[in-house]
Design an enzyme around this catalytic site. Structure first.
Site, PDB file in Angstrom:
ATOM      1  N   HIS A 102       0.879  -1.175   0.000  1.00 46.72           N
ATOM      2  CA  HIS A 102       0.000   0.000   0.000  1.00 46.72           C
ATOM      3  C   HIS A 102       0.914   1.222   0.000  1.00 46.72           C
ATOM      4  O   HIS A 102       1.985   1.194   0.619  1.00 46.72           O
ATOM      5  CB  HIS A 102      -0.829   0.115   1.272  1.00 46.72           C
ATOM      6  CG  HIS A 102      -1.836  -0.957   1.523  1.00 46.72           C
ATOM      7  ND1 HIS A 102      -1.519  -2.131   2.133  1.00 46.72           N
ATOM      8  CD2 HIS A 102      -3.175  -1.000   1.288  1.00 46.72           C
ATOM      9  CE1 HIS A 102      -2.623  -2.869   2.253  1.00 46.72           C
ATOM     10  NE2 HIS A 102      -3.634  -2.207   1.747  1.00 46.72           N
ATOM     11  N   ASP A 105       2.184   1.897   3.377  1.00 45.34           N
ATOM     12  CA  ASP A 105       3.070   0.920   4.040  1.00 45.34           C
ATOM     13  C   ASP A 105       4.494   1.400   3.826  1.00 45.34           C
ATOM     14  O   ASP A 105       5.359   1.256   4.676  1.00 45.34           O
ATOM     15  CB  ASP A 105       3.012  -0.473   3.385  1.00 45.34           C
ATOM     16  CG  ASP A 105       1.632  -1.089   3.414  1.00 45.34           C
ATOM     17  OD1 ASP A 105       0.892  -0.814   4.350  1.00 45.34           O
ATOM     18  OD2 ASP A 105       1.330  -1.861   2.471  1.00 45.34           O
ATOM     19  N   GLU A 233     -11.021  -6.295  -4.799  1.00 46.55           N
ATOM     20  CA  GLU A 233     -10.907  -7.420  -3.865  1.00 46.55           C
ATOM     21  C   GLU A 233     -12.190  -7.531  -3.041  1.00 46.55           C
ATOM     22  O   GLU A 233     -12.418  -6.742  -2.127  1.00 46.55           O
ATOM     23  CB  GLU A 233      -9.694  -7.184  -2.960  1.00 46.55           C
ATOM     24  CG  GLU A 233      -9.418  -8.334  -2.020  1.00 46.55           C
ATOM     25  CD  GLU A 233      -8.142  -8.121  -1.210  1.00 46.55           C
ATOM     26  OE1 GLU A 233      -7.148  -7.625  -1.761  1.00 46.55           O
ATOM     27  OE2 GLU A 233      -8.158  -8.444  -0.020  1.00 46.55           O
ATOM     28  N   GLU A 269      -9.639 -13.201  -2.172  1.00 39.08           N
ATOM     29  CA  GLU A 269      -8.910 -13.591  -0.954  1.00 39.08           C
ATOM     30  C   GLU A 269      -9.605 -14.791  -0.325  1.00 39.08           C
ATOM     31  O   GLU A 269     -10.825 -14.794  -0.137  1.00 39.08           O
ATOM     32  CB  GLU A 269      -8.850 -12.418   0.027  1.00 39.08           C
ATOM     33  CG  GLU A 269      -8.132 -12.791   1.320  1.00 39.08           C
ATOM     34  CD  GLU A 269      -7.672 -11.587   2.119  1.00 39.08           C
ATOM     35  OE1 GLU A 269      -7.165 -10.628   1.503  1.00 39.08           O
ATOM     36  OE2 GLU A 269      -7.813 -11.611   3.347  1.00 39.08           O
ATOM     37  N   HIS A 272     -11.671 -14.019   2.697  1.00 37.31           N
ATOM     38  CA  HIS A 272     -12.858 -13.231   2.376  1.00 37.31           C
ATOM     39  C   HIS A 272     -13.928 -14.135   1.762  1.00 37.31           C
ATOM     40  O   HIS A 272     -15.119 -13.973   2.017  1.00 37.31           O
ATOM     41  CB  HIS A 272     -12.540 -12.102   1.398  1.00 37.31           C
ATOM     42  CG  HIS A 272     -11.547 -11.100   1.917  1.00 37.31           C
ATOM     43  ND1 HIS A 272     -11.152 -10.005   1.180  1.00 37.31           N
ATOM     44  CD2 HIS A 272     -10.885 -11.025   3.086  1.00 37.31           C
ATOM     45  CE1 HIS A 272     -10.287  -9.296   1.885  1.00 37.31           C
ATOM     46  NE2 HIS A 272     -10.098  -9.899   3.049  1.00 37.31           N
ATOM     47  N   ASP A 297      -5.428 -13.506  -3.057  1.00 36.59           N
ATOM     48  CA  ASP A 297      -4.754 -13.276  -1.782  1.00 36.59           C
ATOM     49  C   ASP A 297      -4.804 -14.593  -1.033  1.00 36.59           C
ATOM     50  O   ASP A 297      -5.870 -15.033  -0.563  1.00 36.59           O
ATOM     51  CB  ASP A 297      -5.442 -12.169  -0.971  1.00 36.59           C
ATOM     52  CG  ASP A 297      -4.960 -10.777  -1.374  1.00 36.59           C
ATOM     53  OD1 ASP A 297      -4.253 -10.659  -2.401  1.00 36.59           O
ATOM     54  OD2 ASP A 297      -5.290  -9.810  -0.663  1.00 36.59           O
ATOM     55  N   ASP A 308     -11.475 -11.777   9.616  1.00 33.50           N
ATOM     56  CA  ASP A 308     -10.390 -12.041   8.675  1.00 33.50           C
ATOM     57  C   ASP A 308      -9.114 -12.331   9.465  1.00 33.50           C
ATOM     58  O   ASP A 308      -8.382 -11.412   9.815  1.00 33.50           O
ATOM     59  CB  ASP A 308     -10.244 -10.740   7.851  1.00 33.50           C
ATOM     60  CG  ASP A 308      -9.565 -10.904   6.522  1.00 33.50           C
ATOM     61  OD1 ASP A 308      -9.361 -12.053   6.100  1.00 33.50           O
ATOM     62  OD2 ASP A 308      -9.251  -9.876   5.900  1.00 33.50           O
ATOM     63  N   ASP A 340      -1.354 -12.560   1.682  1.00 36.60           N
ATOM     64  CA  ASP A 340      -1.980 -11.557   2.556  1.00 36.60           C
ATOM     65  C   ASP A 340      -2.174 -12.233   3.916  1.00 36.60           C
ATOM     66  O   ASP A 340      -3.290 -12.523   4.345  1.00 36.60           O
ATOM     67  CB  ASP A 340      -3.315 -11.094   1.956  1.00 36.60           C
ATOM     68  CG  ASP A 340      -3.798  -9.793   2.584  1.00 36.60           C
ATOM     69  OD1 ASP A 340      -3.184  -9.365   3.571  1.00 36.60           O
ATOM     70  OD2 ASP A 340      -4.784  -9.222   2.093  1.00 36.60           O
TER      71      ASP A 340
END
Ligand code: XLS
Ligand code: NI
Ligand code: NI
Length: 442
Positions: A102, A105, A233, A269, A272, A297, A308, A340
């Site tokens: 990101h 990050d 996502e 993901e 998810h 992910d 999560d 992830d």
């Protein structure tokens, strides 16, 4: 910075018989499987955020991890450089081709927006020098549109157009640097695009805002000549009670409504998918069938926890069906398996980050080998084809081609007294086939 992960050298391949937990047992990156190497099939990536930018805090307690660059007394740019050096050292030792990040990050908050933009470009130059030196590539970039308090009520779906503008500016920057770094994709996770209560929410207006935002992202992508794939996502809830990008089918309906279904794909993901009440394999199969499968992910949840947990994959059995669907659909194009994943808060040794990734990568690699062998052997396909064989007959084809009405079919059923006998779905036999492949594949 001096070597950070000094107890660990480069992770090598030891083969299935290796007892060394910091050696790959299945991920032999140069092994040719079908038409490509394992590295080319899996396109593995490490994430910057959970691995390097998260101190190991939770809602009940502070960070537990040994991440010296997160010390708030450091100069933010020095800290960002320390973090970057550790991240590239880790990815290089792990021996995987990609990372993902990101904007925030990598780049600290602070100063005016123009100053943040300048800092982002400076750190991008430095990341590109690390990429050049190590050969590590960027799987995807993404903007953190959910962390800062200004985004508490969403970014694109915020009631305030100035927040929308700020989010748009942030994405423009992040797309620009992703493009500069040669990113293969750009991801938009919904963040706080959703709501807590309809009592204060204008749902159709927020959907229109979101649709317009995504169209602007598409326009910017084309304006700068970014050739990577844009990915949404899906996630059903967390942080908001209801996230607009609930699951793949929901995202597709949304993309179609705003005319974006040929521009944006999905980054699925695993955790998810399960939070939305689906199997990971289901989400992959739906995305493949709609032509919007992009990337994954890789992680896992916990059956009894409703959030999560982002744990490292550790079950070949549970991954095989989804990896099989990915292979059936032709594998990854620009996507890959991005970790992830986060360590549990008690895993505080520097080597724990390697243990998590090495175990997860081996799990994925073995699942891939199993699924690939089943696909090559047509271990499931022959039975599946036989089940649907009637649809290749003239009568079956005519139905699908729109050449038969309800009346036509009633006439035919009446004339021939059609009363087809049920045929076994053979689920248990097929489950045993899968287990045999898991046992035998080497
Ligand atoms: C959060 C998401 C996030 C995205 C990137 O649940 O998984 O980590 O992958 O913003
Ligand atoms: Ni994710
Ligand atoms: Ni997630």
């Amino acid at each position: 910075m001096a070597e950070f992960f000094h107890g660990v050298d480069e992770i090598t391949f030891g083969g299935p018989e290796s007892d060394n937990p910091l050696q790959y047992r299945w991920y032999d990156k140069d092994r040719v499987v079908g038409d490509k190497t394992l590295a080319e099939h899996l396109r593995l990536a490490v994430c910057y955020w959970h691995s390097f930018n998260w101190p190991g805090n939770d809602v009940f307690g502070d960070g537990t991890f040994d991440r010296p660059w997160l010390d708030p007394s450091l100069d933010p740019m020095d800290a960002a450089r320390m973090k970057m050096a550790a991240a590239f050292e880790f990815v290089e030792k792990l021996g995987v081709p990609f990372f993902s990040f990101h904007d925030h990050d990598m780049c600290p908050y602070g100063g005016t927006f123009a100053e943040e933009t300048a800092a982002l470009h400076t750190l991008t130059d430095e990341a590109m020098a690390h990429m050049e030196r190590t050969g590590i590539r960027l799987l995807w970039g993404t903007a953190r549109l959910f962390h800062h308090p200004r985004y508490m009520a969403g970014a694109a779906t915020n009631p305030d157009p100035e927040v929308f503008a700020r989010a748009a500016a942030q994405v423009a920057n992040c797309l620009d640097v992703t493009h500069r770094m040669g990113g293969a994709n750009y991801v938009l996770w919904g963040g706080r695009e959703g709501y807590e209560t309809l009592l204060n929410t204008d749902l159709p207006r927020e959907m229109d805002q979101f649709g317009r935002f995504l169209s602007m992202v598409v326009e910017h992508k084309h304006a700068i000549g970014f050739e990577g794939t844009l990915l949404i996502e899906p996630k059903p809830q967390e942080p908001t009670k209801h996230q607009y990008d609930y699951d793949t089918a929901t995202v597709f309906g949304f993309l179609q409504k705003y005319g974006l279904e040929n521009e944006i794909k999905v980054n699925i993901e695993v955790n998810h998918a399960t939070l939305s009440g689906h199997d990971f394999a289901h989400e992959v199969a739906v995305a493949q069938s709609l032509g919007i499968f992009g990337s994954v992910d890789a992680n896992r949840g916990d059956d009894r926890l409703g959030w999560d947990t982002d744990q490292f994959p550790n079950s070949v059995d549970s991954l095989v069906p989804a990896v099989y669907e990915i292979i059936r659909g032709g594998g990854f194009d620009t996507g890959g398996f991005m970790f992830d994943t986060k360590l549990r808060r008690m895993s505080i040794d520097r080597s724990d980050l390697f243990h998590g990734h090495v175990g997860g990568i081996d799990t994925l690699a073995k699942a891939f080998l199993v699924a690939h062998a089943m696909h090559e052997d047509r271990a499931l396909e022959d039975l599946r084809d036989a089940r649907y064989a009637g649809w290749s007959d003239p009568d079956g084809r005519a139905i699908l081609a729109g050449e038969r009405s309800l009346d036509d079919l009633r006439a035919r059923v009446t004339a021939d007294n059609l009363d087809p006998a049920p045929v076994s779905g053979a689920q248990e036999a097929l489950e045993t086939v899968v287990n045999r492949y898991i046992e035998r594949v080497r």
